[in-house]
Design an enzyme around this catalytic site. Sequence first.
Site, PDB file in Angstrom:
ATOM      1  N   GLY A 253      -5.730   4.201  19.089  1.00  0.00           N
ATOM      2  CA  GLY A 253      -5.189   3.012  18.445  1.00  0.00           C
ATOM      3  C   GLY A 253      -5.134   3.164  16.943  1.00  0.00           C
ATOM      4  N   GLY A 256      -8.807   0.548  12.201  1.00  0.00           N
ATOM      5  CA  GLY A 256      -9.328  -0.801  12.024  1.00  0.00           C
ATOM      6  C   GLY A 256      -9.234  -1.703  13.228  1.00  0.00           C
ATOM      7  N   THR A 260     -14.543   2.227  17.259  1.00  0.00           N
ATOM      8  CA  THR A 260     -15.964   2.577  17.102  1.00  0.00           C
ATOM      9  C   THR A 260     -16.858   1.427  17.555  1.00  0.00           C
ATOM     10  OG1 THR A 260     -15.343   3.949  15.221  1.00  0.00           O
ATOM     11  CG2 THR A 260     -17.676   3.436  15.469  1.00  0.00           C
ATOM     12  N   GLU A 477      14.519 -12.748  -6.280  1.00  0.00           N
ATOM     13  CA  GLU A 477      13.715 -13.318  -5.191  1.00  0.00           C
ATOM     14  C   GLU A 477      14.436 -14.483  -4.522  1.00  0.00           C
ATOM     15  OE1 GLU A 477      11.246 -11.739  -4.148  1.00  0.00           O
ATOM     16  OE2 GLU A 477      11.103 -10.384  -5.853  1.00  0.00           O
ATOM     17  N   ASP A 551      13.019  -2.345  -1.902  1.00  0.00           N
ATOM     18  CA  ASP A 551      13.992  -2.826  -0.913  1.00  0.00           C
ATOM     19  C   ASP A 551      14.870  -1.680  -0.404  1.00  0.00           C
ATOM     20  OD1 ASP A 551      12.965  -5.312  -1.470  1.00  0.00           O
ATOM     21  OD2 ASP A 551      14.512  -5.787  -2.951  1.00  0.00           O
TER      22      ASP A 551
END
Length: 699
Positions: A253, A256, A260, A477, A551
Site C-alpha cells: 500500500g 502512511g 507497520t 485564480e 498548471d
Amino acid sequence: MSEDQNIKKENKPNLGMKKPKMSFNFYWIYGIIALVFIGLQFFNWNDSVKETKWDDFEAMLQRHDVEKVIIVNKENAEVYIKKDSLKREVYKGIDKKNTGPHFIFNLGTVDGFKLDLENAQKKIIAKDTLRKTPAQKEQILREFKPLSIEFKNRKEWGGEILGWLIPIAIMVVLWIVIMRRMGGGGGGGQIFNIGKAKAQLFDKDTMVSINFNDVAGLEEAKVEIMEIVEFLKTPKKFTELGGKIPKGALLVGPPGTGKTLLAKAVAGEAKVPFFSLSGSDFVEMFVGVGASRVRDLFKQAKEKAPCIIFIDEIDAIGRARGKNPMNGSNDERENTLNQLLTEMDGFGTNVGVIILAATNRADILDRALLRAGRFDRQIHVELPDLEERKAIFKVHMRPLKLDKTVDFEFLAKQTPGFSGADIANVCNESALIAARKDKPEIQKQDFLDAIDRIVGGLEKRNKIISIDEKKVIAFHEAGHAAVSWLVEHAHPLVKVTIVPRGKALGAAWYLPEERQITTSEQMFDEMVATLGGRASEEVVFGRISTGALNDLEKVTKQAYAMVVYYGLNEKIGNMSYYDSSGSQEYALTKPFSEKTAQVIDEEIHKLIEKAYLRAKTLLTDNKNLLEKLALLLLEKEVIFKEDLEGIFGKRLFDKDVEEAKKEEEQKQASILAQNDNVSTTLDPIAEEKIETEEKPKEE
C-alpha cells in the site's frame, strides 16, 4: 491491563529488588592484560635501589665501601656495598638485609667509566700511601685489590612486549570502532557479532500492547490478516484437515496507510514472539553478512516458534534480480535475497514461523518472492475511504480537547486522498494552531487551517507582491474558479485565495469526488478547469505569465496519461504503453517507435490546445462575471463557494445528495429486475434442452 495500571506499576519503587548484575564482556580480559603490562613497565621491583652520581660513588670508593660494580647493558652501573659498611651512618636509609644492588647510576660510556675508575683508584692509593714508610706503602699496595667490574645484558621483557603490543591494541580498537560505525553500534556492530541479526524481539516480557481496536479503518485488511492470528492461536484447527499454515503475507500500500501498525496489531492479538526489523538491516558492505543475518534470524525464530517475523520495507533486499541499476558492482543484496528465499521454502521446514512484510512497491519485487509457498497472500492496504477516515479521526481525536462544533463526518469529507498518517498530522497540527491562538479548546476552523497548512504550506502574508502582480494573481485564480463552476465534470470548489502559501502565490481548493474509474469527459473537464487560470490572463490582459507552471505540468501529465496509458485517444487507439512491473524505469528505450512518439506528441498538443480553447471560450462569454469575481477576491483575499453562487448563480450540474441517492437506488433496482427477468426466461429454455437430451436416451 489498563493504561492507569501500567502507569502505577511503572511508578512503584523497586523495594527489595536486586539490581541487575553486569554481564561479562570479553573485552574486559583485553583491558586487564594491557593494565598488567603497563604496570610491569612502570613498577620498580626493588625499592631499596637508589640513584646516585659519580661524585658520591667516588666517595664510596675512598671509604673502601664498594664490594663490586655490575655494568648492565653498557648503560647503568649497579653498586654493591659491603655488609660491614652498611652499618655506617651514611647508609642509614638502606635495608641491611638487602644483598644489593644498593645504588645505581648512569655511567655514560664504558671506556670513560673504566678510565675514571682507574684514576679514582690511583688517587685512593696515593692518598693511603701518603706520609707512610716504605714498608707500610709496600704492605698497602700488597693488600689493595682493584674493584671488580662485571658486565651483564638484561632484557626488559615488559618494555619489549609493550612495544609491540600497543600498536596491535591500537589496530584492534580502530577495527572495533570502524565495525561499530558500519553496523550502527548495536549487537551487529561488534566484531564478533557482525553476522548476527539485528531484529528487535517483542515477547512476553516486552509484549506489544497494540491490538486491532487501535487500528481504525482497514476493515478488509483486518479480515484477511485475522486468519494469520487464527493460524497462530489454533493451528490444529487447520492442520487436522490436512491444510498447511501459510508461510507469509505481504502488506502492500501507499506510505502512511498503517502497514507497520497493522503488523504490530497482529503481534498484539496473537500474543506470540514478534521479531521486527527493516530490510536495510540485512545489507552491509561486506559480502555474506546479509545472508548470515538471515540465517541467524530464522534460527532465533525457530527457537521461539510459534512466532512472527516482520520485515519492513522488504524492497530493500527483495528487488527483482537482474534489474538493479547498480548490477555488477555488488551482489550482496541478491545473496541476501537468495538466502531469504531458501529459508522461506527450502529443504528445511519452518514450523510455526510466519513472515509478514511491508512494501510500497510490490511491482519491483522478485517473482520468486511472491510465488505460492513463500508470500502466499498479498494484503492491499489502500488509502481510507470516507467511513474509514471518519473512524481514523475518532482514534486520533481521543486525547484532544475538542469544541462541540467539531464534526467527524465533515472533516472526513474535507480530506479525500489523505492517509492515516496525514490524518494524524492534521489532528496534531490543529492542536498546535489552537494553542498558538491561546484557545481553551480545538475548534472546527483550527482543523480547516491545519488541512490548508498541510496541503498548501504555511501562509506568507508578509511576502512582498506589487499591485499589478496581485491583480494578475486574482484574475488567474478567479479563472480557475469560474471555469470549474461552468464545466460539468470539474471537482466541486471549496474556496479560492490569493494569500501566498508555501511556494504558491494563490490557490483554488477543490473537493475531489471519490470515484474508482474516470471517463475521458471527466478528465478533459479537469484539464479545462486547470487551464482556466492562464486563459483568464489572456482574456483579460491579452498576455500570459509564468504563474501557470504548476498548471501546465499537471495538464501535460494528464494528457500524456490519457493518450499513452489509458487508451483514450482515437488516433493511437486502444493501446497502453504502461508497464506495471516497473522495468521501464531502467530501460534506455521507449516501448514505442519514433513515428508513434511523434504522433503521441501531436495528439497531446491537440488535446491541451482544445482544452485551452474551451476555457478561453467560457471565460470570454462570461467576462463580466469573471471581473466581478476577481474584484471580490482582491477585496476579501479569500472567497468561498457561497460567493461564487452570489455571482454566477447556483451551479447547474450540482445535484442534491438525497436526489443522487434516490437515482442510485433506482438504478440498482432496475438492474436487479433485469437480472430476475433474464433468469426466468432462461429457465424454460434450460428445461427444454434437458428434455431433448433425455429423449434419445429413453428411445
